[in-house]
Design a protein around this motif. Structure first.
Motif, PDB file in Angstrom:
ATOM      1  N   VAL A   6       0.840  -1.197   0.000  1.00 39.78           N
ATOM      2  CA  VAL A   6       0.000   0.000   0.000  1.00 39.78           C
ATOM      3  C   VAL A   6       0.874   1.247   0.000  1.00 39.78           C
ATOM      4  O   VAL A   6       1.941   1.265   0.632  1.00 39.78           O
ATOM      5  CB  VAL A   6      -0.923   0.009   1.239  1.00 39.78           C
ATOM      6  N   MET A   7       0.407   2.269  -0.673  1.00 40.62           N
ATOM      7  CA  MET A   7       1.154   3.524  -0.755  1.00 40.62           C
ATOM      8  C   MET A   7       0.216   4.698  -0.531  1.00 40.62           C
ATOM      9  O   MET A   7      -0.947   4.654  -0.925  1.00 40.62           O
ATOM     10  CB  MET A   7       1.805   3.638  -2.140  1.00 40.62           C
ATOM     11  N   THR A   8       0.708   5.760   0.119  1.00 39.24           N
ATOM     12  CA  THR A   8      -0.014   7.030   0.148  1.00 39.24           C
ATOM     13  C   THR A   8       0.956   8.139  -0.237  1.00 39.24           C
ATOM     14  O   THR A   8       2.134   8.108   0.140  1.00 39.24           O
ATOM     15  CB  THR A   8      -0.664   7.300   1.518  1.00 39.24           C
ATOM     16  N   TYR A   9       0.440   9.111  -1.003  1.00 39.13           N
ATOM     17  CA  TYR A   9       1.328  10.134  -1.567  1.00 39.13           C
ATOM     18  C   TYR A   9       0.522  11.388  -1.874  1.00 39.13           C
ATOM     19  O   TYR A   9      -0.415  11.362  -2.678  1.00 39.13           O
ATOM     20  CB  TYR A   9       1.965   9.580  -2.845  1.00 39.13           C
ATOM     21  N   ASN A  10       0.868  12.485  -1.226  1.00 37.37           N
ATOM     22  CA  ASN A  10       0.304  13.797  -1.563  1.00 37.37           C
ATOM     23  C   ASN A  10       1.175  14.384  -2.665  1.00 37.37           C
ATOM     24  O   ASN A  10       2.356  14.692  -2.440  1.00 37.37           O
ATOM     25  CB  ASN A  10       0.301  14.704  -0.329  1.00 37.37           C
ATOM     26  N   VAL A  11       0.607  14.563  -3.851  1.00 42.82           N
ATOM     27  CA  VAL A  11       1.418  14.905  -5.033  1.00 42.82           C
ATOM     28  C   VAL A  11       1.404  16.386  -5.381  1.00 42.82           C
ATOM     29  O   VAL A  11       1.989  16.799  -6.385  1.00 42.82           O
ATOM     30  CB  VAL A  11       0.968  14.077  -6.261  1.00 42.82           C
ATOM     31  N   HIS A  12       0.719  17.222  -4.568  1.00 45.82           N
ATOM     32  CA  HIS A  12       0.742  18.675  -4.784  1.00 45.82           C
ATOM     33  C   HIS A  12       0.382  19.035  -6.223  1.00 45.82           C
ATOM     34  O   HIS A  12       1.070  19.777  -6.893  1.00 45.82           O
ATOM     35  CB  HIS A  12       2.119  19.249  -4.409  1.00 45.82           C
ATOM     36  N   HIS A  13      -0.707  18.484  -6.706  1.00 45.29           N
ATOM     37  CA  HIS A  13      -1.202  18.613  -8.092  1.00 45.29           C
ATOM     38  C   HIS A  13      -0.096  18.500  -9.142  1.00 45.29           C
ATOM     39  O   HIS A  13      -0.090  19.169 -10.163  1.00 45.29           O
ATOM     40  CB  HIS A  13      -2.058  19.872  -8.289  1.00 45.29           C
ATOM     41  N   PRO A  31       8.755   8.305  10.919  1.00 40.15           N
ATOM     42  CA  PRO A  31       9.658   9.273  10.289  1.00 40.15           C
ATOM     43  C   PRO A  31       8.869  10.346   9.546  1.00 40.15           C
ATOM     44  O   PRO A  31       7.724  10.138   9.149  1.00 40.15           O
ATOM     45  CB  PRO A  31      10.484   8.421   9.325  1.00 40.15           C
ATOM     46  N   SER A  32       9.494  11.498   9.347  1.00 47.10           N
ATOM     47  CA  SER A  32       8.852  12.638   8.689  1.00 47.10           C
ATOM     48  C   SER A  32       8.391  12.274   7.279  1.00 47.10           C
ATOM     49  O   SER A  32       9.074  11.545   6.558  1.00 47.10           O
ATOM     50  CB  SER A  32       9.821  13.818   8.631  1.00 47.10           C
ATOM     51  N   THR A  33       7.225  12.814   6.905  1.00 49.20           N
ATOM     52  CA  THR A  33       6.675  12.512   5.578  1.00 49.20           C
ATOM     53  C   THR A  33       6.524  13.743   4.688  1.00 49.20           C
ATOM     54  O   THR A  33       6.121  13.614   3.537  1.00 49.20           O
ATOM     55  CB  THR A  33       5.292  11.845   5.702  1.00 49.20           C
ATOM     56  N   PHE A  34       6.815  14.936   5.236  1.00 43.31           N
ATOM     57  CA  PHE A  34       6.699  16.133   4.398  1.00 43.31           C
ATOM     58  C   PHE A  34       7.738  17.155   4.818  1.00 43.31           C
ATOM     59  O   PHE A  34       8.335  17.078   5.892  1.00 43.31           O
ATOM     60  CB  PHE A  34       5.289  16.735   4.492  1.00 43.31           C
ATOM     61  N   TRP A  35       7.952  18.095   3.938  1.00 48.38           N
ATOM     62  CA  TRP A  35       8.839  19.213   4.253  1.00 48.38           C
ATOM     63  C   TRP A  35       8.326  20.453   3.530  1.00 48.38           C
ATOM     64  O   TRP A  35       7.960  20.416   2.365  1.00 48.38           O
ATOM     65  CB  TRP A  35      10.274  18.897   3.828  1.00 48.38           C
ATOM     66  N   GLU A  36       8.241  21.531   4.257  1.00 52.86           N
ATOM     67  CA  GLU A  36       7.782  22.803   3.678  1.00 52.86           C
ATOM     68  C   GLU A  36       8.498  23.923   4.430  1.00 52.86           C
ATOM     69  O   GLU A  36       8.135  24.245   5.558  1.00 52.86           O
ATOM     70  CB  GLU A  36       6.272  22.953   3.817  1.00 52.86           C
ATOM     71  N   GLY A  37       9.536  24.464   3.804  1.00 48.88           N
ATOM     72  CA  GLY A  37      10.375  25.417   4.501  1.00 48.88           C
ATOM     73  C   GLY A  37      11.107  24.709   5.634  1.00 48.88           C
ATOM     74  O   GLY A  37      11.787  23.703   5.432  1.00 48.88           O
ATOM     75  N   ASN A  38      10.929  25.207   6.846  1.00 47.63           N
ATOM     76  CA  ASN A  38      11.548  24.582   8.021  1.00 47.63           C
ATOM     77  C   ASN A  38      10.617  23.596   8.713  1.00 47.63           C
ATOM     78  O   ASN A  38      10.965  23.029   9.745  1.00 47.63           O
ATOM     79  CB  ASN A  38      11.978  25.669   9.019  1.00 47.63           C
ATOM     80  N   GLU A  39       9.419  23.409   8.155  1.00 43.65           N
ATOM     81  CA  GLU A  39       8.447  22.509   8.773  1.00 43.65           C
ATOM     82  C   GLU A  39       8.620  21.088   8.251  1.00 43.65           C
ATOM     83  O   GLU A  39       8.719  20.857   7.049  1.00 43.65           O
ATOM     84  CB  GLU A  39       7.025  22.978   8.476  1.00 43.65           C
ATOM     85  N   THR A  40       8.658  20.149   9.189  1.00 42.15           N
ATOM     86  CA  THR A  40       8.684  18.724   8.837  1.00 42.15           C
ATOM     87  C   THR A  40       7.817  17.966   9.845  1.00 42.15           C
ATOM     88  O   THR A  40       7.374  18.524  10.836  1.00 42.15           O
ATOM     89  CB  THR A  40      10.113  18.145   8.874  1.00 42.15           C
ATOM     90  N   GLU A  44      11.992  15.792  -4.622  1.00 42.79           N
ATOM     91  CA  GLU A  44      12.035  16.534  -5.878  1.00 42.79           C
ATOM     92  C   GLU A  44      10.667  16.673  -6.533  1.00 42.79           C
ATOM     93  O   GLU A  44      10.368  17.693  -7.156  1.00 42.79           O
ATOM     94  CB  GLU A  44      13.000  15.861  -6.875  1.00 42.79           C
ATOM     95  N   ALA A  45       9.830  15.658  -6.430  1.00 43.13           N
ATOM     96  CA  ALA A  45       8.581  15.643  -7.188  1.00 43.13           C
ATOM     97  C   ALA A  45       7.440  16.354  -6.478  1.00 43.13           C
ATOM     98  O   ALA A  45       6.551  16.906  -7.122  1.00 43.13           O
ATOM     99  CB  ALA A  45       8.183  14.193  -7.498  1.00 43.13           C
ATOM    100  N   SER A  46       7.432  16.318  -5.125  1.00 44.46           N
ATOM    101  CA  SER A  46       6.345  16.909  -4.354  1.00 44.46           C
ATOM    102  C   SER A  46       6.892  17.398  -3.020  1.00 44.46           C
ATOM    103  O   SER A  46       8.032  17.084  -2.649  1.00 44.46           O
ATOM    104  CB  SER A  46       5.228  15.873  -4.128  1.00 44.46           C
ATOM    105  N   ASP A  47       6.070  18.155  -2.277  1.00 42.63           N
ATOM    106  CA  ASP A  47       6.488  18.585  -0.944  1.00 42.63           C
ATOM    107  C   ASP A  47       6.181  17.532   0.115  1.00 42.63           C
ATOM    108  O   ASP A  47       6.485  17.727   1.292  1.00 42.63           O
ATOM    109  CB  ASP A  47       5.848  19.928  -0.571  1.00 42.63           C
ATOM    110  N   HIS A  48       5.587  16.426  -0.282  1.00 41.93           N
ATOM    111  CA  HIS A  48       5.409  15.266   0.585  1.00 41.93           C
ATOM    112  C   HIS A  48       6.219  14.113   0.010  1.00 41.93           C
ATOM    113  O   HIS A  48       6.534  14.087  -1.190  1.00 41.93           O
ATOM    114  CB  HIS A  48       3.940  14.840   0.652  1.00 41.93           C
ATOM    115  N   MET A  49       6.538  13.153   0.870  1.00 44.85           N
ATOM    116  CA  MET A  49       7.253  11.962   0.433  1.00 44.85           C
ATOM    117  C   MET A  49       6.310  10.762   0.454  1.00 44.85           C
ATOM    118  O   MET A  49       5.412  10.699   1.305  1.00 44.85           O
ATOM    119  CB  MET A  49       8.467  11.722   1.329  1.00 44.85           C
ATOM    120  N   PRO A  50       6.496   9.829  -0.449  1.00 41.37           N
ATOM    121  CA  PRO A  50       5.635   8.646  -0.470  1.00 41.37           C
ATOM    122  C   PRO A  50       5.831   7.793   0.771  1.00 41.37           C
ATOM    123  O   PRO A  50       6.949   7.626   1.260  1.00 41.37           O
ATOM    124  CB  PRO A  50       6.100   7.888  -1.722  1.00 41.37           C
TER     125      PRO A  50
END
Length: 270
Positions: free
Chosen positions: A36-43, A220-229, A255-261
């Motif tokens: 199973v996978m979940t991924y926020n792809v930021h359109h 473990p962290s699943t996203f990064w946005e600026g200094n937020e993880t 590289e592909a999105s601000d979230h990681m799979p």
């Protein structure tokens, strides 16, 4: 010598039969394991590139993980900002999934914006549930897209993809409670995956944990946005007796999105 050759032939036949038997057994076991996978792809908009839509990059990341079924969030279908393409259809085709279901959360820029289920297995009984919002202004409509996936061994599981409100905690709490209510009416083993916009220790996750089992704890962290993880993307299942968690991984792709799979292997128990 002739007797030796006969014995050797019999041994070879026995070895072939034994190997075939092991393969059949192995296949039976693997047929109960769902990746199973979940991924926020930021359109499909890469970080730091505001005018770029790169469906190929997102599809490549998804395909590389070899998931059987995936929950995808922030998907555009025929919106102006994404060039009026159907990202749901394109992601399914480019990532190699034979089945997909798009759940529209809201109208946006001439098209639809929402969540997606990608599956290698046939999907039936598809439905999009509208999730509640707090009365105070602000926030976006959110949904739970759900479908029944039929595995190659004939067994079925219910699967849901969701994306909870980002900026209104009251809405998030209402939404996770509604997902728990919906799950309570599901008789099949049920997997839900998505961006919950909530960290471990929050009330949202405490409510989630009362009804579901997560594939990770102290995640473990699943996203990064600026200094937020942080870990805000999760894969969960119920009832507890239905699944055994074999593995959990956050794929380090920024590289592909601000979230990681997030990828997990679940074994469906007998």
């Amino acid at each position: 010598m002739r007797r030796f050759l006969v014995q050797l032939s019999v041994a070879a036949i026995f070895l072939i039969v034994s190997c075939s038997s092991r393969k059949i057994q192995s296949g039976t076991i693997s047929g109960d394991v769902i990746k199973v996978m979940t991924y926020n792809v930021h359109h499909c908009n890469p970080p730091g590139k505001p005018d770029v839509i790169d469906v190929d990059a997102i599809a490549a990341v998804i395909k590389q993980q070899g998931a059987d079924i995936a929950a995808v969030q922030e998907v555009d279908v025929h919106t102006g900002r994404s060039g009026n393409i159907n990202q749901a259809e394109q992601l399914a085709a480019k990532a190699g999934f034979g089945f997909y279901y798009f759940g529209k959360a809201m109208d946006f820029d001439g098209g639809g914006y929402g969540v997606l289920i990608l599956s290698r297995y046939p999907l039936t009984d598809t439905i999009t549930y509208s999730l509640p919002m707090a009365e105070e202004k602000g926030g976006e409509p959110r949904v739970l897209a759900a479908a029944t996936a039929t595995l190659p061994n004939g067994r079925s599981v219910r699967f849901g993809s969701t994306h909870l409100e980002a900026y209104n905690n009251t809405s998030r709490i209402l939404q996770i409670k509604e997902i728990s209510r919906i799950a309570g009416e599901v008789t099949l083993p049920f997997i839900v995956a998505g961006d919950l916009n909530a960290a471990e220790g929050s009330e949202v996750i405490r409510i989630l944990d009362a009804d579901f089992t997560r594939t990770c704890y102290k995640c473990p962290s699943t996203f990064w946005e600026g200094n937020e993880t942080g870990a805000i993307d999760f894969i969960v299942s119920r009832p507890k007796a239905a699944f055994h968690v074999l593995s959990h991984q956050v794929v380090q792709n920024k590289e592909a999105s601000d979230h990681m799979p997030v990828v997990a292997a679940l074994q469906l128990k007998q």
